[in-house]
Design a protein around this motif. Structure first.
Motif, PDB file in Angstrom:
ATOM      1  N   THR A   4     -38.891 -31.202 -48.545  1.00  0.00           N
ATOM      2  CA  THR A   4     -40.043 -31.863 -48.688  1.00  0.00           C
ATOM      3  C   THR A   4     -39.787 -32.484 -50.201  1.00  0.00           C
ATOM      4  OG1 THR A   4     -41.589 -30.735 -47.708  1.00  0.00           O
ATOM      5  CG2 THR A   4     -42.395 -32.219 -49.266  1.00  0.00           C
ATOM      6  N   LYS A   5     -39.418 -31.966 -51.189  1.00  0.00           N
ATOM      7  CA  LYS A   5     -39.133 -32.369 -52.402  1.00  0.00           C
ATOM      8  C   LYS A   5     -37.819 -33.394 -52.338  1.00  0.00           C
ATOM      9  CE  LYS A   5     -37.887 -31.170 -57.208  1.00  0.00           C
ATOM     10  NZ  LYS A   5     -37.495 -30.006 -58.116  1.00  0.00           N
ATOM     11  N   LYS A   6     -36.938 -33.106 -51.526  1.00  0.00           N
ATOM     12  CA  LYS A   6     -35.604 -33.921 -51.525  1.00  0.00           C
ATOM     13  C   LYS A   6     -35.720 -34.886 -50.508  1.00  0.00           C
ATOM     14  CE  LYS A   6     -33.428 -31.611 -55.132  1.00  0.00           C
ATOM     15  NZ  LYS A   6     -32.849 -32.285 -56.159  1.00  0.00           N
ATOM     16  N   HIS A   7     -36.690 -34.758 -49.679  1.00  0.00           N
ATOM     17  CA  HIS A   7     -36.736 -35.905 -48.545  1.00  0.00           C
ATOM     18  C   HIS A   7     -35.458 -35.750 -47.644  1.00  0.00           C
ATOM     19  CE1 HIS A   7     -40.311 -37.419 -50.488  1.00  0.00           C
ATOM     20  NE2 HIS A   7     -39.692 -37.540 -51.247  1.00  0.00           N
ATOM     21  N   VAL A   8     -34.909 -34.651 -47.266  1.00  0.00           N
ATOM     22  CA  VAL A   8     -33.810 -34.576 -46.391  1.00  0.00           C
ATOM     23  C   VAL A   8     -34.135 -33.779 -45.085  1.00  0.00           C
ATOM     24  CG1 VAL A   8     -31.956 -35.156 -48.166  1.00  0.00           C
ATOM     25  CG2 VAL A   8     -33.071 -32.558 -47.554  1.00  0.00           C
ATOM     26  N   PRO A   9     -33.587 -34.061 -44.223  1.00  0.00           N
ATOM     27  CA  PRO A   9     -33.901 -33.222 -42.766  1.00  0.00           C
ATOM     28  C   PRO A   9     -33.185 -31.975 -42.872  1.00  0.00           C
ATOM     29  CG  PRO A   9     -32.164 -34.861 -42.278  1.00  0.00           C
ATOM     30  CD  PRO A   9     -32.763 -35.163 -43.479  1.00  0.00           C
ATOM     31  N   VAL A  10     -33.686 -31.075 -42.047  1.00  0.00           N
ATOM     32  CA  VAL A  10     -33.165 -29.689 -42.234  1.00  0.00           C
ATOM     33  C   VAL A  10     -32.912 -29.258 -40.679  1.00  0.00           C
ATOM     34  CG1 VAL A  10     -33.283 -27.214 -42.852  1.00  0.00           C
ATOM     35  CG2 VAL A  10     -34.260 -28.883 -44.048  1.00  0.00           C
ATOM     36  N   LEU A  11     -31.459 -29.103 -40.411  1.00  0.00           N
ATOM     37  CA  LEU A  11     -30.871 -28.613 -39.303  1.00  0.00           C
ATOM     38  C   LEU A  11     -30.606 -27.203 -38.930  1.00  0.00           C
ATOM     39  CD1 LEU A  11     -30.592 -31.714 -39.175  1.00  0.00           C
ATOM     40  CD2 LEU A  11     -28.766 -31.889 -37.743  1.00  0.00           C
ATOM     41  N   ALA A  12     -31.424 -26.306 -38.237  1.00  0.00           N
ATOM     42  CA  ALA A  12     -30.930 -25.048 -37.853  1.00  0.00           C
ATOM     43  C   ALA A  12     -30.041 -24.770 -36.865  1.00  0.00           C
ATOM     44  CB  ALA A  12     -32.117 -24.237 -37.915  1.00  0.00           C
ATOM     45  N   PHE A  13     -29.004 -23.964 -36.874  1.00  0.00           N
ATOM     46  CA  PHE A  13     -27.956 -23.706 -35.981  1.00  0.00           C
ATOM     47  C   PHE A  13     -27.970 -22.061 -35.836  1.00  0.00           C
ATOM     48  CE2 PHE A  13     -26.786 -27.683 -37.656  1.00  0.00           C
ATOM     49  CZ  PHE A  13     -26.412 -28.446 -36.747  1.00  0.00           C
ATOM     50  N   CYS A  14     -28.266 -21.671 -34.443  1.00  0.00           N
ATOM     51  CA  CYS A  14     -28.316 -20.330 -34.065  1.00  0.00           C
ATOM     52  C   CYS A  14     -27.063 -19.805 -33.678  1.00  0.00           C
ATOM     53  CB  CYS A  14     -29.339 -20.236 -32.933  1.00  0.00           C
ATOM     54  SG  CYS A  14     -31.093 -20.752 -33.406  1.00  0.00           S
ATOM     55  N   GLU A  15     -26.428 -18.909 -34.168  1.00  0.00           N
ATOM     56  CA  GLU A  15     -25.263 -18.721 -33.372  1.00  0.00           C
ATOM     57  C   GLU A  15     -25.324 -17.396 -32.561  1.00  0.00           C
ATOM     58  OE1 GLU A  15     -22.749 -17.805 -37.357  1.00  0.00           O
ATOM     59  OE2 GLU A  15     -22.633 -19.907 -37.530  1.00  0.00           O
ATOM     60  N   ASP A  16     -25.011 -15.999 -33.084  1.00  0.00           N
ATOM     61  CA  ASP A  16     -25.028 -15.061 -31.954  1.00  0.00           C
ATOM     62  C   ASP A  16     -26.448 -14.547 -31.817  1.00  0.00           C
ATOM     63  OD1 ASP A  16     -21.993 -13.779 -31.488  1.00  0.00           O
ATOM     64  OD2 ASP A  16     -22.423 -14.183 -33.896  1.00  0.00           O
ATOM     65  N   VAL A  17     -27.290 -14.481 -32.674  1.00  0.00           N
ATOM     66  CA  VAL A  17     -28.672 -14.244 -32.464  1.00  0.00           C
ATOM     67  C   VAL A  17     -29.493 -14.802 -33.700  1.00  0.00           C
ATOM     68  CG1 VAL A  17     -30.306 -12.340 -32.671  1.00  0.00           C
ATOM     69  CG2 VAL A  17     -28.062 -11.712 -31.849  1.00  0.00           C
ATOM     70  N   ALA A  18     -30.498 -15.442 -33.307  1.00  0.00           N
ATOM     71  CA  ALA A  18     -31.563 -15.893 -33.966  1.00  0.00           C
ATOM     72  C   ALA A  18     -32.958 -15.274 -33.383  1.00  0.00           C
ATOM     73  CB  ALA A  18     -31.644 -17.632 -34.100  1.00  0.00           C
TER      74      ALA A  18
END
Length: 286
Positions: free
Chosen positions: A92-106
């Motif tokens: 929120t502070k930096k105004h950038v999107p966050v993308l999460a990548f699940c590998e073997d287990v999430a």
């Protein structure tokens, strides 16, 4: 042409900051989530040991997105929440999107971390979900009786030794634990619902603790698509430079002394921690 301009023309050209490529910073979140720090453990996640990497990732002046590389069977709910909240605060502070990548287990707390992302991706074979709460222990009161050992515990407060493994289990204590689990489960459910919203399918009970493959998780709305960090970033941000922010490693792990221990108590603690870590991964065949 002035003298200054002539001198400047002869100097090597320095690339302007605006001409440097944008950056997507990735943070590795690998291992069991636990508040228990260890001088030798390699694969654990806590706010203490990943916060510096998260801060570095968000601190790049050319940042256009942050990626989370998640490989975790879960663990402590509070640590999961603290890390996720820190990620959202900086996003929120930096105004950038966050993308999460699940590998073997999430799974479990690992999926809690994934929900810190604005978008979640997985491999088709990834294991995703396990939105539930679990705790486990041992009943050792019979063992003490067989060994002829009498345990003496003195407390002020009738509930100070609830579910003591060396005492017989009481039904009212089990009910108390179930109530605690229910409260934590509700908080987990609320977090997932807030982050995923209308993307979530209503055709399945997503909060039963079940685990799904990445392919099925797309259908259920638990993840947004199938893909790896390389393929997704190359498509979304083709001109970006990908950097990895690694969490700090314990001192003894850096020295390669992962089996070292100077006291028998330390050795026992490490063995128990290793068994618990192994048990969490083995639930998913890993």
């Amino acid at each position: 042409m002035s003298v200054t301009e002539k001198i400047a023309a002869r100097l090597p050209r320095v690339m302007d900051r605006g001409e440097r490529p944008p950056v997507v910073a990735a943070v590795r979140l690998h291992g069991v989530i636990t508040p228990q720090s260890s001088p030798v453990a390699r694969n654990t996640i806590s706010l203490q040991n990943v916060e510096s990497a998260i801060n570095r990732a968000f601190d790049n002046e050319r940042l256009i997105a942050v990626a989370l590389l998640i490989n975790s069977p879960g663990g402590a709910p509070t640590q999961s929440a603290l890390i996720a909240e820190r990620i959202r605060e900086l996003a929120t502070k930096k105004h950038v999107p966050v993308l999460a990548f699940c590998e073997d287990v999430a799974a479990s707390g690992g999926y809690w971390l994934a929900c810190a992302g604005d978008e979640i991706y997985a491999h088709g074979t990834s294991l995703v979900g396990s939105i539930g709460v679990v705790s486990a222990g041992f009943g050792l009161n019979g063992l003490l009786e067989k060994a002829g050992v009498e345990r003496r515990v003195y407390t002020a407060g009738e509930n100070k030794v609830r579910l003591d493994p060396f005492q017989a289990e009481k039904p009212e204590d089990v009910e108390w634990l179930k109530t605690l689990h229910s409260d934590l489960h509700d908080q987990f459910r609320t977090w997932v619902t807030e982050r995923r919203g209308a993307k979530l399918s209503t055709e399945a009970d997503l909060f039963s603790g079940e685990v799904w493959t990445g392919s099925k998780a797309v259908e259920l709305g638990l993840v947004d698509g199938i893909g790896t960090i390389r393929t997704v970033i190359a498509k979304r941000f083709p001109d970006a430079e990908l950097t990895i922010a690694e969490p700090r490693r314990p001192l003894l792990a850096k020295l390669g002394l992962t089996g070292a221990s100077t006291r028998s108590g330390d050795l026992v603690a490490q063995v128990l921690a290793s068994v618990e870590e192994r048990a969490r991964w083995s639930r998913f065949g890993l």
